[in-house]
Scaffold this active site. Structure first.
Site, PDB file in Angstrom:
ATOM      1  N   GLY A  56     -13.456  16.610 -15.835  1.00  0.00           N
ATOM      2  CA  GLY A  56     -12.440  15.609 -16.046  1.00  0.00           C
ATOM      3  C   GLY A  56     -13.413  14.165 -16.138  1.00  0.00           C
ATOM      4  N   ASP A 190      -2.216   7.149  -3.499  1.00  0.00           N
ATOM      5  CA  ASP A 190      -2.167   7.181  -4.928  1.00  0.00           C
ATOM      6  C   ASP A 190      -1.685   8.720  -5.022  1.00  0.00           C
ATOM      7  OD1 ASP A 190      -1.955   6.688  -7.445  1.00  0.00           O
ATOM      8  OD2 ASP A 190      -4.376   7.099  -7.670  1.00  0.00           O
ATOM      9  N   ASP A 227      -9.061  12.258  -5.012  1.00  0.00           N
ATOM     10  CA  ASP A 227      -9.011  10.894  -5.511  1.00  0.00           C
ATOM     11  C   ASP A 227      -8.746   9.815  -4.381  1.00  0.00           C
ATOM     12  OD1 ASP A 227      -9.276   8.761  -6.916  1.00  0.00           O
ATOM     13  OD2 ASP A 227      -7.979   8.926  -8.499  1.00  0.00           O
TER      14      ASP A 227
HETATM   15  N1  ATP Z   1     -13.322  17.712  -7.168  1.00  0.00           N
HETATM   16  C1  ATP Z   1     -13.023  17.864  -8.428  1.00  0.00           C
HETATM   17  N2  ATP Z   1     -13.077  19.228  -9.140  1.00  0.00           N
HETATM   18  C2  ATP Z   1     -12.737  19.491 -10.174  1.00  0.00           C
HETATM   19  N3  ATP Z   1     -12.332  18.263 -11.033  1.00  0.00           N
HETATM   20  C3  ATP Z   1     -12.260  17.167 -10.583  1.00  0.00           C
HETATM   21  C4  ATP Z   1     -12.856  16.885  -9.157  1.00  0.00           C
HETATM   22  N4  ATP Z   1     -12.434  15.627  -9.055  1.00  0.00           N
HETATM   23  C5  ATP Z   1     -12.107  15.173 -10.070  1.00  0.00           C
HETATM   24  N5  ATP Z   1     -11.798  15.824 -10.814  1.00  0.00           N
HETATM   25  C6  ATP Z   1     -11.245  15.763 -12.294  1.00  0.00           C
HETATM   26  O1  ATP Z   1     -11.923  14.555 -12.840  1.00  0.00           O
HETATM   27  C7  ATP Z   1     -10.923  13.535 -13.050  1.00  0.00           C
HETATM   28  C8  ATP Z   1     -11.424  12.290 -12.660  1.00  0.00           C
HETATM   29  O2  ATP Z   1     -11.639  12.236 -11.228  1.00  0.00           O
HETATM   30  P1  ATP Z   1     -11.113  11.120 -10.405  1.00  0.00           P
HETATM   31  O3  ATP Z   1      -9.715  11.039 -10.526  1.00  0.00           O
HETATM   32  O4  ATP Z   1     -11.465  11.216  -9.050  1.00  0.00           O
HETATM   33  O5  ATP Z   1     -11.764   9.946 -11.052  1.00  0.00           O
HETATM   34  P2  ATP Z   1     -11.585   8.130 -11.061  1.00  0.00           P
HETATM   35  O6  ATP Z   1     -12.441   7.639 -11.579  1.00  0.00           O
HETATM   36  O7  ATP Z   1     -11.128   7.942  -9.773  1.00  0.00           O
HETATM   37  O8  ATP Z   1     -10.328   8.503 -12.138  1.00  0.00           O
HETATM   38  P3  ATP Z   1      -9.097   7.356 -12.117  1.00  0.00           P
HETATM   39  O9  ATP Z   1      -9.488   6.135 -11.220  1.00  0.00           O
HETATM   40  O10 ATP Z   1      -8.999   7.206 -13.625  1.00  0.00           O
HETATM   41  O11 ATP Z   1      -7.886   8.151 -11.628  1.00  0.00           O
HETATM   42  C9  ATP Z   1      -9.751  14.161 -12.397  1.00  0.00           C
HETATM   43  O12 ATP Z   1      -8.601  13.773 -13.173  1.00  0.00           O
HETATM   44  C10 ATP Z   1      -9.838  15.567 -12.597  1.00  0.00           C
HETATM   45  O13 ATP Z   1      -9.391  16.279 -13.467  1.00  0.00           O
END
Ligand code: ATP
Length: 543
Positions: A56, A190, A227
């Site tokens: 992701g 969130d 997240d």
């Molecule tokens: N531990 C994990 N295992 C599998 N997929 C994950 C994991 N952590 C995150 N993802 C995938 O990656 C995507 C982005 O992760 P995350 O939301 O932590 O990033 P971010 O940069 O904080 O994104 P945003 O701030 O845009 O929500 C998630 O929506 C999920 O699909």
């Protein structure tokens, strides 16, 4: 005034005086110095190998599946690009700090072999951080692997989820997560369907012993809240300003967060008067998510963010009268009523909500308590036009703000939805809704998809555009990390490489040996050069 543009799904507007640009503010808690590694001689090669494909991506990061080449354990590797987070170092530090704190608590409980008789134990359902390190381009977080999709996909694919089989256990599980986080002084801020992931599971029989006669979707045991980018501690010196931030995802934010809108430009007096919020914001979000799971659309969403925020402030949410009248859904509506109490101080805590009839079967402690859940008095006094006790037409129809669903239902009419519904009787309204429901659902989902993934808390004060920050980015770490080392791992020269992952998978949770607290790493052994890495299945990238 400080304004920070987070990924478009989120915006943080911090109150004046809070540091958000990487510069330490004396009023804000300082972050612990980076841990120093005992054995570091030069930049190390990474002990993790990644797959080429992404699990992701977020606005600052990509997430890939990875494997520890020593233990063969599988993890998720979140790579946060330094050139995307200029001036926002504090936010990533906050995320790491929170993940460390939470992971530490989880390990303590695991070490003690802490168990309750409840079906769900919150600490098993929080994304764990196992390791973290820096490369020349990214900050890398190694977390529990959750490659079974997320709750948002599940809801959208199915239209809505089964109330008894899925909604109840998922809500119960998330309630136990919130109880764990809140009791440790952490507000997530969130909670939403996109941040609820499903973990990789090795031991399929794991939860059976707790099931009893209660039949439900066992996937509830794989639910992981992820997240922690907006999570914050509530009792620390810096919490005061954090808890006046205008943060979150529009559809899910509580009225007390809405009141923080414009905080960046408030005068000191206004700021002083503004009440800080706390953990109850997560209970509100759980109500939104429970509603979304059961009905397939969110309760407060309108055509514009402004209207949505107004509806949130007024606790004006859409009620399907047919469903409201369904005796099988009585506990569901009552649960929502509790989550959507406008006054945060009167909103039940996660611990008290465990006693609610909607979820109490999942908590042995609550089930054995025969006293029935007492609805907070304030609910009965509620003057909301969308009162759950109302058997009249859905209040949304009378509102100038139009729910996406309703506007779609009335798309082909010449008069406005509100005019239409004001003429319609309850039954004709239901008929119109029933006939147009199927046709509209696809459009509703599209709208929601857009709303949920794009919704941002736009602010007139937002002066830093993402594009700008990308262009001018120069990442500076403060405090400066020791040479060659950073975080739990090292400064790595080869953070990514490809692998076919021929080794068996195992659940990252069971590999706490790679705890973030293990500072010294195994000595460097075989190291594959990055140049020929494509020839090697399990690229030996070793610290
Ligand atoms: N531990 C994990 N295992 C599998 N997929 C994950 C994991 N952590 C995150 N993802 C995938 O990656 C995507 C982005 O992760 P995350 O939301 O932590 O990033 P971010 O940069 O904080 O994104 P945003 O701030 O845009 O929500 C998630 O929506 C999920 O699909």
């Amino acid at each position: 005034m400080t304004t920070i543009q987070l990924p478009s799904a989120k915006l943080v507007v911090t109150p004046p005086g809070s540091a958000s640009n990487g510069v330490e503010d004396p009023n804000v808690e300082s972050y612990a110095p980076w841990p120093v590694l005992e054995k570091t001689a030069g930049a190390a090669k990474c002990k993790y190998v990644t797959r080429g494909s992404m699990l992701g991506d977020g606005h600052f990061s990509v997430v890939k599946e990875c494997m520890n080449v020593y233990t063969k354990d599988m993890y998720a590797l979140k790579l946060v690009h330094k050139n995307m987070i200029k001036g926002k170092l504090q936010l990533i530090q906050r995320e790491v700090k929170l993940l460390r704190l939470v992971s530490d608590k989880i390990r303590q409980l695991e070490k003690k072999n802490f168990r309750t008789l409840d079906v769900f134990e919150g600490h098993h359902h929080v994304l764990q951080l196992f390791d973290y390190f820096e490369t020349s381009e990214s900050i890398a977080l190694v977390t529990q692997l959750c490659d079974k999709g997320d709750l948002y996909e599940r809801i959208i694919e199915n239209g809505s989820l089964d109330l008894n089989l899925q909604v109840k256990p998922y809500s119960a599980c998330l309630l136990s997560v919130l109880e764990f986080l809140h009791s440790n002084g952490v507000a997530h801020r969130d909670l939403k369907a996109e941040n609820v992931l499903f973990r990789l599971r090795v031991n399929k029989n794991e939860p059976e012993e707790h099931h009893g006669n209660f039949k439900y979707d066992l996937k509830a045991h794989d639910v992981i809240l992820a997240d922690f980018g907006l999570a914050t501690q509530i009792d620390t010196p810096g919490a005061s300003s954090n808890l006046k931030e205008f943060v979150g995802t529009t559809s899910y934010i509580a009225p007390e967060i809405v009141r923080c809108k414009g905080v960046g430009s408030m005068s000191p007096e206004e700021l002083q008067k503004l009440e800080r919020y706390g953990c109850p914001v997560d209970i509100w979000a759980l109500g939104v998510l429970t509603y979304f799971m059961a009905l397939g659309y969110t309760p407060f969403d309108c055509d514009t963010d402004e209207e949505t925020l107004e509806c949130i402030k007024k606790v004006d949410y859409y009620i399907d009268e047919e469903m409201r009248a369904d005796p099988k859904m009585k506990d569901f509506w009552s649960f929502l009523e509790c989550c959507f109490i406008e006054n945060a101080a009167e909103r039940p805590t996660a611990t008290s909500l465990k006693h609610h009839p909607f979820v109490k079967d999942f908590f042995v402690t609550s089930a054995s308590d025969h006293s029935s859940f007492i609805l907070p008095q304030v609910m009965r006094k509620s003057g909301s036009t969308s009162s759950l006790h109302s058997l009249r037409q859905p209040s949304r129809s009378a509102s100038s703000s139009t729910l996406a669903l309703m506007s779609l239902n009335f798309n082909n009419t010449s008069t406005s939805p509100s005019a239409q519904t004001s003429k319609a009787t309850s039954s004709t309204y239901r008929e119109i809704r029933a006939s147009s429901r199927e046709r509209s659902l696809k459009q509703v989902r599209e709208t929601l998809k857009k709303t949920l993934s794009m919704t941002s808390l736009k602010s007139a004060n937002n002066s830093i555009s993402t594009v700008q920050s990308k262009l001018n980015s120069t990442f500076v770490l403060e405090p400066k990390p020791p040479v060659n080392s950073l975080m739990n791992g090292c400064f790595s020269t080869t953070p990514e490489s490809r692998s076919n992952f021929s080794t068996p998978r195992s659940l990252s949770r069971q590999s706490s040996a790679n705890s973030i607290y293990v500072v010294s790493q195994p000595p460097a052994t075989s190291i594959s050069s990055p140049e020929n890495e494509d020839d090697d299945e399990d690229m030996g990238i070793v610290i």
